[in-house]
Design an enzyme around this catalytic site. Structure first.
Site, PDB file in Angstrom:
ATOM      1  N   GLU A 145       0.838  -1.212   0.000  1.00  0.00           N
ATOM      2  CA  GLU A 145       0.000   0.000   0.000  1.00  0.00           C
ATOM      3  C   GLU A 145       0.867   1.255   0.000  1.00  0.00           C
ATOM      4  O   GLU A 145       0.539   2.241  -0.659  1.00  0.00           O
ATOM      5  CB  GLU A 145      -0.959   0.000   1.192  1.00  0.00           C
ATOM      6  CG  GLU A 145      -1.859  -1.238   1.306  1.00  0.00           C
ATOM      7  CD  GLU A 145      -2.565  -1.624   0.021  1.00  0.00           C
ATOM      8  OE1 GLU A 145      -2.852  -0.746  -0.802  1.00  0.00           O
ATOM      9  OE2 GLU A 145      -2.818  -2.829  -0.173  1.00  0.00           O
ATOM     10  N   TYR A 183      -1.158  -8.329 -11.071  1.00  0.00           N
ATOM     11  CA  TYR A 183      -0.171  -8.076 -10.021  1.00  0.00           C
ATOM     12  C   TYR A 183       1.136  -8.820 -10.308  1.00  0.00           C
ATOM     13  O   TYR A 183       2.215  -8.235 -10.315  1.00  0.00           O
ATOM     14  CB  TYR A 183      -0.684  -8.542  -8.658  1.00  0.00           C
ATOM     15  CG  TYR A 183      -1.806  -7.733  -8.061  1.00  0.00           C
ATOM     16  CD1 TYR A 183      -3.063  -7.704  -8.665  1.00  0.00           C
ATOM     17  CD2 TYR A 183      -1.634  -7.020  -6.886  1.00  0.00           C
ATOM     18  CE1 TYR A 183      -4.109  -6.978  -8.101  1.00  0.00           C
ATOM     19  CE2 TYR A 183      -2.681  -6.295  -6.311  1.00  0.00           C
ATOM     20  CZ  TYR A 183      -3.910  -6.280  -6.932  1.00  0.00           C
ATOM     21  OH  TYR A 183      -4.936  -5.570  -6.370  1.00  0.00           O
TER      22      TYR A 183
HETATM   23 ZN   LIG Z   1      -2.404  -2.745  -4.924  1.00  0.00          ZN
END
Ligand SMILES: [Zn+2]
Length: 643
Positions: free
Chosen positions: A334, A418
């Site tokens: 994050e 990702y």
């Molecule tokens: Zn992320």
């Protein structure tokens, strides 16, 4: 597919926005970010037509009504429009619009168009010059209420909080949910500055993803307090976020701190103790942190994601707390979004690998800097496995394995977006060398700070600033194949086979009837345990499962990731003793990453699993956020309107 590179660079000239990315507005220093006008940046998930008229600033003045479960008040929008523009189109989903006026309160014509299930409704406002006036409207005020079921907002009862005494509210805007509580152009390519004044009943505190102007709030009458916030950097509108509840705060470092319910504060602060060091490591890698403070809020367990990178205030699930910092890769992730995602942002959702692939790569670099190369290599190997699982599931050459997708805003597989995204960047790093790649990435964030990005634009930037006409290097990188083609290019940087050598050997030995007690599970870290559990044969007899459980105490794991890995294995083998544990787990949190696969596993177990899934879901569904129910409803064939 060959992208048209030149078009991608066209900025929105009609609005007089300069490429310097900064424009002084009357009396303020508000930055106006450019909007990309190339075909590759056209947002299929928004009604906005920014080339005609766009929002540059949002000012919210809203009351959080916990009884009616509504946000109610006004949104005042600053606009830029092309010469002769007659109307602006905003995004709206379920908003109850009461009135639209100009800055002086004169009513403006407005209309809500036909509803689209995913996008909502276009809210069109007439901004042409009013009769007797030459001036086109450049500020509009919308009086409205969000619907009680607004998809971005979750209103928790006191029973759903740790304290059990006060209600709680949080929002989740990504990817296209903020239009259920904010009438604006909800497209990541249309960056907006914002400010807000929010009232809530005492003693609740309100926090948002911007600078806090009134930390303690101000009296607002009728037992309410008002909290004011400001974000002077233009952000993608999905990054406007709010939480309100019985919140306490503790400093973690000079720029960092944590918000959570008072009873959670100690354990949250302990788990997050390395946050300031992570920031320093990030800045050494890719340049200054440009958002002022970096705080985190640990939300109640209903939060549907692991984390959400809301600027200045990362939102976190409490399930990352394992007591030993073994799951703080989530925090590194994050935090990394403060560069990749928040500073340089995918212009449209089919390019979300630009947010998530970059961030997963960056996350791993932070983990390496703080916890050493071994742990980083292990986490990179797990990420490779997750990519491989996506290839298995989708098919190696399926269109869904391309980085640049064309699906809905939330459809891309995480193993692709990702993990394949991160592996692409790791491959470039290996080919050009770490020092050179780091220098390039740092300059990339500088060049495009506070701007939208597309795949085509990124590749053009990489070619201009890293490849620089080196034909041999261009050939070795296989850039277009990585971004636009399915499958895995042959130059992919593979994980270190030594990362899990001991673990893989132990899994093989156990699979070949070895005893569980000869597996050194107790001495392993979380990554090693996960690798082991996931490497075991997917079909195991009851006695072998019982042996694993008894030897490693899996049922009582305090680590949500290992508990999840165990439950996936146990439920797929119809191991009855795991059912009460699964029940407790599924009723105690709403994180989609855990909830959705567990219900899927139960569902796949036909006459054994489906009654369990139905019974559990009937109890759990009212406690889940729309992000989570949206996915599980599909698996269970749940009729959303029967809820
Ligand atoms: Zn992320």
């Amino acid at each position: 597919m060959r992208p048209v590179l030149l078009a991608a660079f066209a900025l929105l000239a009609a609005c007089g926005v300069t490429a310097s990315n900064e424009q002084a507005k009357e009396g303020t220093e508000r930055m106006v970010a450019p909007v990309l006008t190339g075909e590759d940046a056209r947002d299929p998930h928004s009604f906005a037509r920014p080339e005609v008229a766009r929002v540059t600033h949002v000012a919210l003045d809203l009351d959080a009504d916990f009884e009616a479960r509504r946000m109610a008040g006004t949104a005042t929008l600053d606009l830029q429009a092309a010469d002769g523009a007659r109307r602006i189109i905003l995004d709206s989903r379920g908003l109850e619009i009461e009135a639209v006026t100009d800055a002086d309160g004169r009513p403006l014509e407005w209309a809500l168009g036909p509803a689209d299930e995913a996008k909502g409704q276009p809210l069109t406002v007439d901004i042409g010059p009013s009769p007797g006036s030459e001036q086109a409207v450049r500020q509009i005020r919308i009086r409205y209420r969000s619907a009680p079921g607004a998809a971005a907002l979750q209103w928790l009862t006191p029973a759903q909080t740790a304290g059990g005494e006060h209600p709680y509210l949080f929002s989740q805007g990504q990817p296209t949910l903020n239009r259920t509580w904010i009438p604006t152009q909800d497209s990541p390519g249309i960056r907006q500055t914002w400010e807000a004044r929010i009232t809530a009943p005492e003693p609740l505190k309100v926090v948002m993803s911007g600078e806090r102007l009134t930390p303690e709030g101000e009296p607002a009458g009728q037992g309410r307090r008002a909290f004011r916030f400001r974000m002077d950097h233009p952000v993608a509108p999905y990054l406007i976020a709010i939480a309100a509840g019985d919140l306490a705060f503790r400093e973690l470092g000079p720029r960092t701190g944590v918000w959570t319910e008072p009873s959670m504060l100690d354990e949250a602060a302990r788990e997050l103790a390395d946050t300031e060091r992570m920031m320093e490591a990030s800045e050494r890698l890719y340049g200054p942190y440009r958002w002022g403070r970096y705080d985190l809020i640990v939300l109640p367990p209903a939060f549907p994601y692991g984390g959400m990178e809301n600027p200045t205030l990362t939102f976190l699930t409490p399930t990352f707390i394992a007591g030993d910092k073994s799951l703080v890769g989530l925090v590194a992730h994050e935090l990394a979004h403060s560069w990749s995602g928040n500073l340089v942002t995918n212009a449209i959702w089919p390019d979300s690998w630009l947010n998530e692939g970059f961030t997963s790569y960056f996350e791993n670099r932070i983990m390496e800097a703080i916890y050493g190369p071994e742990r980083a290599a292990q986490e990179a190997a797990l990420s490779w496995d997750s990519m491989e699982a996506a290839f298995e599931e989708l098919g190696r050459d399926a269109p869904g394995t391309r980085l640049r997708g064309d699906d809905g805003p939330d459809e891309g597989s995480s193993g692709i977006v990702y993990d394949k995204g991160a592996i692409f960047l790791r491959t470039v790093e290996h080919i050009v060398g770490r020092e050179r790649f780091d220098a390039y990435l740092r300059s990339y964030f500088d060049r495009h700070a506070f701007q939208p990005m597309t795949s085509a634009r990124f590749l053009a930037d990489l070619r201009a600033n890293l490849v620089r006409g080196d034909a041999d290097l261009e050939q070795r990188l296989m850039l277009d194949q990585w971004v636009y083609q399915p499958g895995l290019p042959e130059n992919a940087a593979r994980p270190d086979p030594a990362a899990f050598a001991e673990v893989d050997e132990a899994a093989r030995a156990f699979a070949a009837s070895g005893a569980a007690r000869s597996v050194p599970y107790g001495g392993w870290n979380t990554a090693e345990r996960l690798r082991f559990l996931n490497a075991l044969p997917r079909e195991l007899p009851r006695a072998r499962l019982a042996e694993l459980d008894a030897t490693f105490d899996l049922t009582r794991s305090a680590n949500a990731e290992t508990l999840f890995a165990w439950l996936q294995l146990a439920l797929a083998n119809r191991y009855q003793p795991a059912v009460p544990v699964a029940e407790r787990f599924l009723l105690s949190m709403g994180r989609r990453k855990f909830v959705a696969p567990l219900f899927e596993t139960l569902w796949d177990e036909g006459e054994w699993g489906r009654p369990i899934a139905r019974r559990l879901y009937a109890r759990a569904r009212p406690t889940y956020h729309s992000v989570t129910t949206g996915t599980v409803d599909e698996t269970l064939g749940h009729q959303a309107d029967s809820s």
